[in-house]
Design a protein around this motif. Structure first.
Motif, PDB file in Angstrom:
ATOM      1  N   ALA A   1       3.000   9.966  -9.966  1.00 39.74           N
ATOM      2  CA  ALA A   1       2.256  10.156 -11.211  1.00 39.74           C
ATOM      3  C   ALA A   1       1.492  11.472 -11.199  1.00 39.74           C
ATOM      4  CB  ALA A   1       1.290   8.982 -11.416  1.00 39.74           C
ATOM      5  N   ASP A   2       1.013  11.889 -10.009  1.00 37.64           N
ATOM      6  CA  ASP A   2       0.232  13.124  -9.915  1.00 37.64           C
ATOM      7  C   ASP A   2       1.102  14.363  -9.837  1.00 37.64           C
ATOM      8  OD1 ASP A   2      -2.019  11.565  -9.925  1.00 37.64           O
ATOM      9  OD2 ASP A   2      -2.237  11.522  -7.733  1.00 37.64           O
TER      10      ASP A   2
ATOM     11  N   GLN B   1       0.831  -1.204   0.000  1.00 37.83           N
ATOM     12  CA  GLN B   1       0.000   0.000   0.000  1.00 37.83           C
ATOM     13  C   GLN B   1       0.867   1.256   0.000  1.00 37.83           C
ATOM     14  OE1 GLN B   1      -2.369  -0.682   3.518  1.00 37.83           O
ATOM     15  NE2 GLN B   1      -3.929  -1.853   2.418  1.00 37.83           N
ATOM     16  N   HIS B   2       1.942   1.219   0.766  1.00 33.39           N
ATOM     17  CA  HIS B   2       2.850   2.371   0.813  1.00 33.39           C
ATOM     18  C   HIS B   2       3.497   2.605  -0.546  1.00 33.39           C
ATOM     19  CE1 HIS B   2       5.512   5.273   2.685  1.00 33.39           C
ATOM     20  NE2 HIS B   2       6.550   4.675   2.136  1.00 33.39           N
ATOM     21  N   GLN B   3       3.912   1.509  -1.206  1.00 32.77           N
ATOM     22  CA  GLN B   3       4.517   1.642  -2.531  1.00 32.77           C
ATOM     23  C   GLN B   3       3.527   2.192  -3.543  1.00 32.77           C
ATOM     24  OE1 GLN B   3       7.675   1.181  -3.303  1.00 32.77           O
ATOM     25  NE2 GLN B   3       7.349   1.728  -5.452  1.00 32.77           N
ATOM     26  N   ALA B   4       2.277   1.717  -3.477  1.00 33.12           N
ATOM     27  CA  ALA B   4       1.248   2.210  -4.399  1.00 33.12           C
ATOM     28  C   ALA B   4       1.003   3.701  -4.190  1.00 33.12           C
ATOM     29  CB  ALA B   4      -0.043   1.420  -4.216  1.00 33.12           C
ATOM     30  N   ALA B   5       1.001   4.139  -2.939  1.00 31.20           N
ATOM     31  CA  ALA B   5       0.794   5.553  -2.654  1.00 31.20           C
ATOM     32  C   ALA B   5       1.958   6.387  -3.188  1.00 31.20           C
ATOM     33  CB  ALA B   5       0.634   5.763  -1.150  1.00 31.20           C
TER      34      ALA B   5
ATOM     35  N   GLU C   1       3.876   5.621  -5.761  1.00 34.17           N
ATOM     36  CA  GLU C   1       3.785   5.659  -7.217  1.00 34.17           C
ATOM     37  C   GLU C   1       2.674   6.584  -7.680  1.00 34.17           C
ATOM     38  OE1 GLU C   1       3.377   1.595  -8.299  1.00 34.17           O
ATOM     39  OE2 GLU C   1       5.470   1.078  -7.848  1.00 34.17           O
ATOM     40  N   ALA C   2       1.543   6.577  -6.952  1.00 37.90           N
ATOM     41  CA  ALA C   2       0.439   7.464  -7.315  1.00 37.90           C
ATOM     42  C   ALA C   2       0.845   8.917  -7.119  1.00 37.90           C
ATOM     43  CB  ALA C   2      -0.792   7.143  -6.473  1.00 37.90           C
ATOM     44  N   GLY C   3       1.573   9.195  -6.056  1.00 38.95           N
ATOM     45  CA  GLY C   3       2.046  10.556  -5.827  1.00 38.95           C
ATOM     46  C   GLY C   3       3.012  11.011  -6.896  1.00 38.95           C
TER      47      GLY C   3
END
Length: 206
Positions: free
Chosen positions: A179-180, A169-173, A175-177
């Motif tokens: 990308a944004d 979950q931390h890694q996904a957050a 990566e999402a950050g």
């Protein structure tokens, strides 16, 4: 009556055996201590497995892990899938595949889903050799964990599973950050330094 000499017991975790945990001190944050302890345990287990595979079967841990993935997929795997499962580069997978193919342990086979691609599958020889290695590998791990009770093992396994979910979950957050985030502005080129004037030449008088 002669006295029996006392045995000199070597500490289980002395300076040579403590490994990564030697980097931790008493007032370090608990998160750092957990990470270093996990790293130390993983490294210690891996070292023992590597040593035993080399001594018993003259093979390496990457080769064992490669065959273990193919054993779970009897129909074979594409090279990119093997790369993802083993978390190594495609170049490493190609090198291992070439070695194991020459030894007759794996073979490249046509992919029924894509005629332009192929899969890698274990041969009969490969399955037989891996079965022998896997049986001893399992007994080595059982010996390493023998001091833990069944309940302790289940609890440890559950806690590590929760940790893996948290890390994912931390890694996904992250990566999402990324990308944004707005793209970084290119650095402005530094102005070129002015060219020095050519030296004056003396001319002779008319």
């Amino acid at each position: 009556m002669a006295r029996t000499p006392k045995l000199q017991l070597v500490p289980v975790l002395d300076d040579e055996r403590i490994g990564h945990e030697a980097r931790a001190v008493a007032d370090d944050h608990i998160d750092l201590k957990i990470w270093l302890r996990l790293l130390a345990c993983s490294t210690q287990i891996e070292q023992q497995i590597r040593q035993r595979l080399r001594a018993r079967f003259a093979t390496t841990l990457p080769r064992f892990d490669y065959l273990a993935q193919l054993e779970r997929h009897p129909d074979g795997l594409r090279m990119n899938a093997l790369s993802r499962y083993l978390m190594v580069t495609g170049g490493n997978i190609t090198g291992l595949t070439d070695q194991l193919t020459k030894e007759g342990l794996v073979a490249r086979v046509d992919d029924p889903e894509d005629r332009r691609a192929y899969r890698v599958a274990m041969t009969e020889k490969g399955r037989a050799e891996f079965a022998a290695m896997a049986a001893e590998h399992e007994s080595w791990l059982a010996g390493m964990f023998r001091g833990l009770g069944a309940g302790d093992k289940e609890q440890l396994y559950d806690q590590l599973g929760r940790l893996r979910v948290q890390l994912a979950q931390h890694q996904a957050a992250l990566e999402a950050g990324a990308a944004d985030a707005p793209p970084a502005k290119p650095a402005r080129p530094k102005p070129a330094a002015p060219k020095a004037a050519p030296p004056l030449r003396r001319t002779s008088a008319p």
